[in-house]
Design an enzyme around this catalytic site. Sequence first.
Site, PDB file in Angstrom:
ATOM      1  N   HIS A   7       0.824  -1.208   0.000  1.00 28.34           N
ATOM      2  CA  HIS A   7       0.000   0.000   0.000  1.00 28.34           C
ATOM      3  C   HIS A   7       0.860   1.260   0.000  1.00 28.34           C
ATOM      4  CE1 HIS A   7       0.432  -0.898   4.401  1.00 28.34           C
ATOM      5  NE2 HIS A   7       0.586   0.414   4.508  1.00 28.34           N
ATOM      6  N   HIS A  79       4.118   6.976   3.837  1.00 30.19           N
ATOM      7  CA  HIS A  79       5.035   5.847   3.673  1.00 30.19           C
ATOM      8  C   HIS A  79       4.575   4.935   2.555  1.00 30.19           C
ATOM      9  CE1 HIS A  79       2.170   4.090   6.719  1.00 30.19           C
ATOM     10  NE2 HIS A  79       2.346   3.000   6.010  1.00 30.19           N
ATOM     11  N   GLU A 130       7.660   0.898   5.138  1.00 34.50           N
ATOM     12  CA  GLU A 130       7.088  -0.133   6.004  1.00 34.50           C
ATOM     13  C   GLU A 130       7.303  -1.474   5.313  1.00 34.50           C
ATOM     14  OE1 GLU A 130       2.803   0.122   6.390  1.00 34.50           O
ATOM     15  OE2 GLU A 130       2.778  -1.149   8.172  1.00 34.50           O
TER      16      GLU A 130
HETATM   17 CO    CO Z   1       1.097   1.270   6.312  1.00 36.09          CO
END
Ligand code: CO
Length: 134
Positions: A7, A79, A130
């Site tokens: 994502h 992120h 991440e």
């Molecule tokens: Co995230």
Amino acid sequence: MIGRLNHVAIAVPDLKAATAIYRDTLGAQVSEEVDQPEHGVTTVFIELPNTKIELLGLLGEGSPIASFLERNPNGGIHHLCYEVPDIMEARDRLVAKGARVLGKGDPKIGAHGKPVLFLHPKDFCGTLVELEQA
Ligand code: CO
């Protein structure tokens, strides 16, 4: 080592307004709001055919996105999340290469119920990364 883009996370000052933009203007499927007290955010997920967008709103005091929103009052990309097959192996390999893992360096359970880690943006082209165990 890294696999799919899981994502792109966008921190926003007004989660309801941002959700409406994705649902009503962009015509996307949006999830309900979910509070993530462990992470100091409320999330809304938007499913796209090839990845997801994670909208992040402030939750509680000392939210990790508070200073980001001070610097970016209209919101912004916060992120990127990449999938890895084994998060501990990925962490050890990155630390051996000099990368910094945020926090205590141990994975937390992320918004999808899977272990996640965050990597210092200064080590990754100015982007907070991440890692999520797929
Ligand atoms: Co995230």
